[in-house]
Write a protein that holds these residues in place. Sequence first.
Motif, PDB file in Angstrom:
ATOM      1  N   GLN A 106      33.283  26.049 -66.758  1.00 28.59           N
ATOM      2  CA  GLN A 106      32.219  25.475 -65.934  1.00 28.59           C
ATOM      3  C   GLN A 106      32.506  25.688 -64.445  1.00 28.59           C
ATOM      4  OE1 GLN A 106      30.661  21.482 -67.056  1.00 28.59           O
ATOM      5  NE2 GLN A 106      32.253  21.516 -68.632  1.00 28.59           N
ATOM      6  N   LEU A 107      33.751  25.537 -64.053  1.00 27.65           N
ATOM      7  CA  LEU A 107      34.120  25.674 -62.642  1.00 27.65           C
ATOM      8  C   LEU A 107      33.974  27.117 -62.165  1.00 27.65           C
ATOM      9  CD1 LEU A 107      37.293  23.401 -62.634  1.00 27.65           C
ATOM     10  CD2 LEU A 107      34.966  22.788 -61.937  1.00 27.65           C
ATOM     11  N   PHE A 108      34.352  28.081 -63.012  1.00 29.83           N
ATOM     12  CA  PHE A 108      34.180  29.485 -62.644  1.00 29.83           C
ATOM     13  C   PHE A 108      32.699  29.880 -62.632  1.00 29.83           C
ATOM     14  CE2 PHE A 108      38.676  30.024 -64.206  1.00 29.83           C
ATOM     15  CZ  PHE A 108      39.197  30.383 -62.967  1.00 29.83           C
ATOM     16  N   ALA A 109      31.916  29.299 -63.515  1.00 27.40           N
ATOM     17  CA  ALA A 109      30.486  29.612 -63.573  1.00 27.40           C
ATOM     18  C   ALA A 109      29.745  29.095 -62.352  1.00 27.40           C
ATOM     19  CB  ALA A 109      29.871  29.029 -64.845  1.00 27.40           C
ATOM     20  N   THR A 110      30.268  28.052 -61.705  1.00 19.37           N
ATOM     21  CA  THR A 110      29.614  27.458 -60.545  1.00 19.37           C
ATOM     22  C   THR A 110      30.360  27.754 -59.240  1.00 19.37           C
ATOM     23  OG1 THR A 110      30.746  25.386 -61.163  1.00 19.37           O
ATOM     24  CG2 THR A 110      28.441  25.611 -61.785  1.00 19.37           C
ATOM     25  N   ASP A 111      31.302  28.704 -59.300  1.00 19.30           N
ATOM     26  CA  ASP A 111      31.997  29.207 -58.109  1.00 19.30           C
ATOM     27  C   ASP A 111      32.698  28.093 -57.334  1.00 19.30           C
ATOM     28  OD1 ASP A 111      32.887  31.190 -56.392  1.00 19.30           O
ATOM     29  OD2 ASP A 111      31.088  31.134 -55.132  1.00 19.30           O
ATOM     30  N   LEU A 112      33.438  27.246 -58.050  1.00 21.65           N
ATOM     31  CA  LEU A 112      34.083  26.103 -57.411  1.00 21.65           C
ATOM     32  C   LEU A 112      35.591  26.264 -57.249  1.00 21.65           C
ATOM     33  CD1 LEU A 112      32.118  23.187 -59.116  1.00 21.65           C
ATOM     34  CD2 LEU A 112      32.100  23.776 -56.691  1.00 21.65           C
ATOM     35  N   VAL A 113      36.165  27.325 -57.801  1.00 17.79           N
ATOM     36  CA  VAL A 113      37.617  27.519 -57.741  1.00 17.79           C
ATOM     37  C   VAL A 113      37.999  28.252 -56.457  1.00 17.79           C
ATOM     38  CG1 VAL A 113      39.621  28.577 -58.851  1.00 17.79           C
ATOM     39  CG2 VAL A 113      37.812  27.534 -60.244  1.00 17.79           C
ATOM     40  N   ASP A 114      38.892  27.652 -55.682  1.00 16.02           N
ATOM     41  CA  ASP A 114      39.338  28.238 -54.420  1.00 16.02           C
ATOM     42  C   ASP A 114      40.620  29.040 -54.551  1.00 16.02           C
ATOM     43  OD1 ASP A 114      37.350  26.903 -52.628  1.00 16.02           O
ATOM     44  OD2 ASP A 114      38.334  25.108 -53.408  1.00 16.02           O
ATOM     45  N   GLU A 115      41.415  28.714 -55.544  1.00 19.76           N
ATOM     46  CA  GLU A 115      42.730  29.345 -55.662  1.00 19.76           C
ATOM     47  C   GLU A 115      43.153  29.379 -57.128  1.00 19.76           C
ATOM     48  OE1 GLU A 115      47.225  28.195 -54.212  1.00 19.76           O
ATOM     49  OE2 GLU A 115      45.616  28.112 -52.707  1.00 19.76           O
ATOM     50  N   LEU A 116      43.815  30.479 -57.506  1.00 16.97           N
ATOM     51  CA  LEU A 116      44.391  30.626 -58.842  1.00 16.97           C
ATOM     52  C   LEU A 116      45.906  30.690 -58.730  1.00 16.97           C
ATOM     53  CD1 LEU A 116      42.047  33.385 -60.286  1.00 16.97           C
ATOM     54  CD2 LEU A 116      42.309  31.113 -61.259  1.00 16.97           C
ATOM     55  N   ARG A 117      46.599  29.873 -59.510  1.00 18.32           N
ATOM     56  CA  ARG A 117      48.049  29.992 -59.658  1.00 18.32           C
ATOM     57  C   ARG A 117      48.284  30.400 -61.108  1.00 18.32           C
ATOM     58  NH1 ARG A 117      51.030  26.784 -55.806  1.00 18.32           N
ATOM     59  NH2 ARG A 117      49.721  26.666 -53.943  1.00 18.32           N
TER      60      ARG A 117
END
Length: 205
Positions: free
Chosen positions: A139-150
């Motif tokens: 859901q977060l990736f579908a709504t462009d809400l992720v700022d950083e990936l670890r």
Amino acid sequence: MSRLIAAVMVSLDGVMQAPGGPEEDTSGGFAHGGWVWPYAGEDEAMDGLFTQPFALLLGRRTYDIFAGYWPQVPGDAPHGGIAAAFNGATKYVATHRPDTLAWRHSHALGADVASAVRALKHRDGPDLVTQGSSGLLHQLFATDLVDELRLLVYPVLLGRGKRLFDDGTQASAFRLASSRSTAAGVVISRYVRDGEVRTGSFAGD
């Protein structure tokens, strides 16, 4: 404003299901639970995430696993520091059963998860950190809400299981901020959001 950091243990073929143990999540007939244990200790690379103030952002299955485990870990145990940090942190949970969140400092996100997370990001507060929670991450990736990936990428192919990305992921660009590998072959990378996907062509004019 707060950043949203997705911290994920993932296989070479993108599976993130049940890294911690055989019974963690057997849904879909998944038979490889506990696949990170041959590389025990490599997860400590994420410890830096939890030395600064943070809030946890969790799906319901991951929340239930964590709530059944971390409150029982004593402070002098190998992961006692993380246990104390998790137990003390505010937990925001995607759930249809808000009245059953017994772990202290837990709050339901409500029916509109994306809007609730967006509002949290616009408040003054600590960064939001996900752990596990593949359905919530989709859901977060579908709504462009992720700022950083670890990402901790483990040298194993699992073939099937819940994956980090699905077809609903919104196109977006990330920049590699840091990367290193361990003696066991785990690649630890930090990616930060870097605008829109840029395209071009190798074809001549």
